[in-house]
Structure formats: C-alpha cells, structure tokens
Write a protein that holds these residues in place. Structure first.
Motif, mmCIF file in Angstrom:
data_model
loop_
_atom_site.group_PDB
_atom_site.id
_atom_site.type_symbol
_atom_site.label_atom_id
_atom_site.label_comp_id
_atom_site.label_asym_id
_atom_site.label_seq_id
_atom_site.Cartn_x
_atom_site.Cartn_y
_atom_site.Cartn_z
ATOM 1 N N ASP A 1 -35.842 26.719 -2.800
ATOM 2 C CA ASP A 1 -34.525 26.452 -3.379
ATOM 3 C C ASP A 1 -33.463 26.177 -2.318
ATOM 4 O O ASP A 1 -32.546 25.398 -2.548
ATOM 5 C CB ASP A 1 -34.086 27.634 -4.243
ATOM 6 C CG ASP A 1 -34.997 27.831 -5.432
ATOM 7 O OD1 ASP A 1 -35.488 26.820 -5.986
ATOM 8 O OD2 ASP A 1 -35.243 28.990 -5.803
ATOM 9 N N ASN A 2 -33.584 26.852 -1.165
ATOM 10 C CA ASN A 2 -32.601 26.689 -0.109
ATOM 11 C C ASN A 2 -33.301 26.770 1.248
ATOM 12 O O ASN A 2 -33.480 27.865 1.779
ATOM 13 C CB ASN A 2 -31.519 27.773 -0.206
ATOM 14 C CG ASN A 2 -30.446 27.594 0.840
ATOM 15 O OD1 ASN A 2 -30.385 26.590 1.525
ATOM 16 N ND2 ASN A 2 -29.589 28.591 0.962
ATOM 17 N N PRO A 3 -33.705 25.636 1.828
ATOM 18 C CA PRO A 3 -34.416 25.670 3.102
ATOM 19 C C PRO A 3 -33.538 26.039 4.301
ATOM 20 O O PRO A 3 -34.038 26.256 5.385
ATOM 21 C CB PRO A 3 -34.973 24.257 3.247
ATOM 22 C CG PRO A 3 -34.093 23.417 2.408
ATOM 23 C CD PRO A 3 -33.605 24.286 1.291
ATOM 24 N N ARG A 4 -32.240 26.110 4.083
ATOM 25 C CA ARG A 4 -31.319 26.496 5.151
ATOM 26 C C ARG A 4 -30.466 27.677 4.698
ATOM 27 O O ARG A 4 -29.254 27.557 4.513
ATOM 28 C CB ARG A 4 -30.447 25.301 5.532
ATOM 29 C CG ARG A 4 -31.235 24.165 6.154
ATOM 30 C CD ARG A 4 -30.381 22.920 6.367
ATOM 31 N NE ARG A 4 -31.155 21.858 6.975
ATOM 32 C CZ ARG A 4 -31.868 20.970 6.295
ATOM 33 N NH1 ARG A 4 -31.920 21.011 4.973
ATOM 34 N NH2 ARG A 4 -32.545 20.031 6.926
ATOM 35 N N PRO A 5 -31.100 28.845 4.529
ATOM 36 C CA PRO A 5 -30.359 30.011 4.038
ATOM 37 C C PRO A 5 -29.424 30.581 5.101
ATOM 38 O O PRO A 5 -29.503 30.217 6.281
ATOM 39 C CB PRO A 5 -31.466 31.015 3.707
ATOM 40 C CG PRO A 5 -32.565 30.663 4.657
ATOM 41 C CD PRO A 5 -32.489 29.162 4.789
ATOM 42 N N THR A 6 -28.559 31.478 4.699
ATOM 43 C CA THR A 6 -27.661 32.140 5.632
ATOM 44 C C THR A 6 -28.483 32.836 6.710
ATOM 45 O O THR A 6 -29.433 33.544 6.410
ATOM 46 C CB THR A 6 -26.804 33.190 4.893
ATOM 47 O OG1 THR A 6 -26.123 32.536 3.833
ATOM 48 C CG2 THR A 6 -25.813 33.844 5.828
ATOM 49 N N GLY A 7 -28.125 32.597 7.960
ATOM 50 C CA GLY A 7 -28.814 33.242 9.068
ATOM 51 C C GLY A 7 -29.946 32.428 9.673
ATOM 52 O O GLY A 7 -30.556 32.861 10.648
#
Length: 84
Positions: free
Chosen positions: A35-41
C-alpha cells in the motif's frame, strides 16, 4: 494503487528463522509495503541500490519499481548482520 510484493529466496530463509515476537511485526511491515512502499522512516541506501526500513532491531532491504508497481524484498536481517 497497490504494489505487488515479492521476496527473494534469501529473504524467505532469513524470515523463517526469526523468532515469533519479531516475525509477526516484520511480516506485517512487508505486507504494508504493497500500500505504501515509502513509509515513514524509510531510507535510500548509500553504496547500493534499494531502500531500507527498520522493524525493531531488524532491517528490511527492498527495491521499488514504480513503472510496474513492484516492491522486491531483497534481504532482511538483524541490524548487526545486514550491512556486512
């Protein structure tokens, strides 16, 4: 748009050896990359291709191919062993 997530054989072997308390968190984090390949961190790696995210003392190394919506988990392991 959801990405497809694939794991290399090396990553699967390492994942099978991780104890249950960390296994569930790591597996959940890998699935969330769809869903989000660039998550926070997340961080872009220096000196090699790919990105990394942290889950407790473990690191997940992966590559993103936006053109075909693919997240490929290359390697994972304990932070003291993964970068060597």
């Amino acid at each position: 748009m959801a990405y497809n997530v694939t794991l290399k054989k090396l990553a699967i072997k390492v994942l099978e050896k991780i104890n249950e308390s960390n296994y569930s968190n790591i597996k959940e984090t890998i699935y969330s990359l769809a869903d989000n390949p660039r998550p926070t961190g997340y961080k872009k790696l220096k000196g090699r291709d790919g990105y990394r995210i942290r889950v407790a003392d473990y690191r997940i190394i992966y590559d993103i191919q936006d053109s075909i919506l693919l997240v490929d988990v290359i390697d994972l392991g304990h932070r003291k062993d993964i970068y060597g």
